[in-house]
Design a protein around this motif. Sequence first.
Motif, PDB file in Angstrom:
ATOM      1  N   ARG A   1       2.744   2.034 -10.321  1.00 57.34           N
ATOM      2  CA  ARG A   1       2.510   1.524  -8.961  1.00 57.34           C
ATOM      3  C   ARG A   1       3.582   2.032  -8.020  1.00 57.34           C
ATOM      4  N   LEU A   2       4.828   2.112  -8.490  1.00 63.53           N
ATOM      5  CA  LEU A   2       5.919   2.602  -7.648  1.00 63.53           C
ATOM      6  C   LEU A   2       5.643   4.036  -7.191  1.00 63.53           C
ATOM      7  N   ARG A   3       5.176   4.865  -8.127  1.00 67.89           N
ATOM      8  CA  ARG A   3       4.827   6.243  -7.756  1.00 67.89           C
ATOM      9  C   ARG A   3       3.659   6.269  -6.777  1.00 67.89           C
ATOM     10  N   ALA A   4       2.688   5.383  -6.974  1.00 67.67           N
ATOM     11  CA  ALA A   4       1.529   5.338  -6.079  1.00 67.67           C
ATOM     12  C   ALA A   4       1.958   4.935  -4.665  1.00 67.67           C
ATOM     13  N   LEU A   5       2.891   3.996  -4.562  1.00 65.41           N
ATOM     14  CA  LEU A   5       3.413   3.614  -3.245  1.00 65.41           C
ATOM     15  C   LEU A   5       4.045   4.825  -2.564  1.00 65.41           C
TER      16      LEU A   5
ATOM     17  N   GLU B   1       3.439   8.056  -3.097  1.00 62.80           N
ATOM     18  CA  GLU B   1       2.417   9.037  -2.731  1.00 62.80           C
ATOM     19  C   GLU B   1       1.688   8.612  -1.459  1.00 62.80           C
ATOM     20  N   ALA B   2       1.407   7.314  -1.338  1.00 59.73           N
ATOM     21  CA  ALA B   2       0.752   6.813  -0.122  1.00 59.73           C
ATOM     22  C   ALA B   2       1.688   6.919   1.081  1.00 59.73           C
ATOM     23  N   ALA B   3       2.984   6.689   0.858  1.00 61.06           N
ATOM     24  CA  ALA B   3       3.962   6.833   1.942  1.00 61.06           C
ATOM     25  C   ALA B   3       3.982   8.262   2.456  1.00 61.06           C
ATOM     26  N   ARG B   4       3.945   9.229   1.547  1.00 56.82           N
ATOM     27  CA  ARG B   4       3.909  10.639   1.947  1.00 56.82           C
ATOM     28  C   ARG B   4       2.668  10.936   2.783  1.00 56.82           C
ATOM     29  N   ARG B   5       1.529  10.417   2.387  1.00 55.82           N
ATOM     30  CA  ARG B   5       0.299  10.659   3.149  1.00 55.82           C
ATOM     31  C   ARG B   5       0.410  10.077   4.558  1.00 55.82           C
ATOM     32  N   THR B   6       1.038   8.914   4.677  1.00 57.10           N
ATOM     33  CA  THR B   6       1.235   8.321   6.004  1.00 57.10           C
ATOM     34  C   THR B   6       2.126   9.206   6.859  1.00 57.10           C
ATOM     35  N   ALA B   7       3.220   9.694   6.291  1.00 57.82           N
ATOM     36  CA  ALA B   7       4.177  10.504   7.044  1.00 57.82           C
ATOM     37  C   ALA B   7       3.554  11.802   7.536  1.00 57.82           C
ATOM     38  N   LEU B   8       2.597  12.344   6.809  1.00 56.57           N
ATOM     39  CA  LEU B   8       1.970  13.601   7.209  1.00 56.57           C
ATOM     40  C   LEU B   8       1.262  13.501   8.555  1.00 56.57           C
TER      41      LEU B   8
ATOM     42  N   VAL C   1       0.829  -1.206   0.000  1.00 55.23           N
ATOM     43  CA  VAL C   1       0.000   0.000   0.000  1.00 55.23           C
ATOM     44  C   VAL C   1       0.864   1.257   0.000  1.00 55.23           C
ATOM     45  N   ASN C   2       1.808   1.339   0.950  1.00 53.28           N
ATOM     46  CA  ASN C   2       2.678   2.521   1.027  1.00 53.28           C
ATOM     47  C   ASN C   2       4.157   2.145   1.154  1.00 53.28           C
TER      48      ASN C   2
END
Length: 401
Positions: free
Chosen positions: A351-355, A357-364, A325-326
């Motif tokens: 998919r790599l870019r999507a991972l 982007e999801a990682a950034r949302r988690t870090a926020l 997911v991330n």
Amino acid sequence: MNERASQSPLRLTVVTETYPPEINGVANTMRHLVEGFRDRGHQLHLVRPRQAGERAGHLAAPIEQTLVPGVPIPGYRGLRLGLPVYWRLRRLWGRQRPDLIYIATQGPLGHAALAAAVALRVPAVTGFHTQFQQYSRHYGLGFLTRQITNTLRHFHNRSDATLVPTAELRAELTAAGFTNVQVFGRGVDVTLFAPTRRLEALRASWGCGPDDLAVLYVGRVAAEKNLELARETFAAIEMQQPSARFVLVGDGPALAGLHRDHPRFICTGARVGEDLAAHYASGDLFLFPSLTETFGNVVTEAMASALPVVAFDYAAAHAAIVSGVNGVTAPMGDRAGFVAAGLSAIQDRGRLRALGEAARRTALHMSWERVLGGVEQLLYEVIRRRQGDPEPTPAAAAVPE
């Protein structure tokens, strides 16, 4: 009125054998702790070794400091162990008593600080920031693992509480006989570490065009970081994408040998601040094969930079990554699984870019402000417990040799 508004500011002393501009996870965490508590209105006093060749004014704002003598740590260039200045600390805290002492490291300075705190009956909290018992296996000292664990347990159990970065590590240490272990989580600076810092010129200096894959590792270049597995994973990636580049950001005793044996690897040395943030954001995939982390700040820094992480499922990766997911995780110690995770991540660039982007949302959602608020309440509770216990601790008479 909220709970914090009803509590008086504290006089806190932080004892640590590493602090910026030294580059490592403990130093980074201590900077956030010291500056964060100062910004929350507490009075901070920092005790640390005098650093070799340190320049004046490197602290973000003036903080009261006591600098003690130190000696170099073999194999850790630029880091020093503080000498056990027990009587100096006891006199210092006898004249100006802190409300609580936080001891971040277990070197000679840390041991002296804990002994002085216990003798003066000042509340003391210790931090478990480094897996020393696991490091021993990577330097031919595996036979000392049990002895090191026993020594660490004796040290930490003399304090009022031991802070660890994850619930996972709390359970592990509690099972090993450590008492009153509490979680001091980790935040990440999402303003500094951000995808907007990506630099095509930096990528070009690595030999990467817009469509080429830049694979990163950030951290200490040393045996305990399991970098042979990162090399093996990149070799598998390179078989599928020959234009890929492997960029290692960091310093350490294994750097010269790695660069000699793999001259095509890009070894940048240690980077800090916005320069480090640009390196993260300019990558496409982050490999972190270490098995010896208490947390691993680089994982969340990479995630904040929208850089997908491949790591083993423990510590920061376990806390922050939902595999597929991330980021992508492998079972702890599964070398083949780690390589497979790296290969799976690169199969689809969308998919790599999507991972990422999801990682950034988690870090926020991983702010230092929230983390420090939780630690602040824990420290108030330690002080309240001690105020309700008029009896001296049995260890109060202990004086180091």
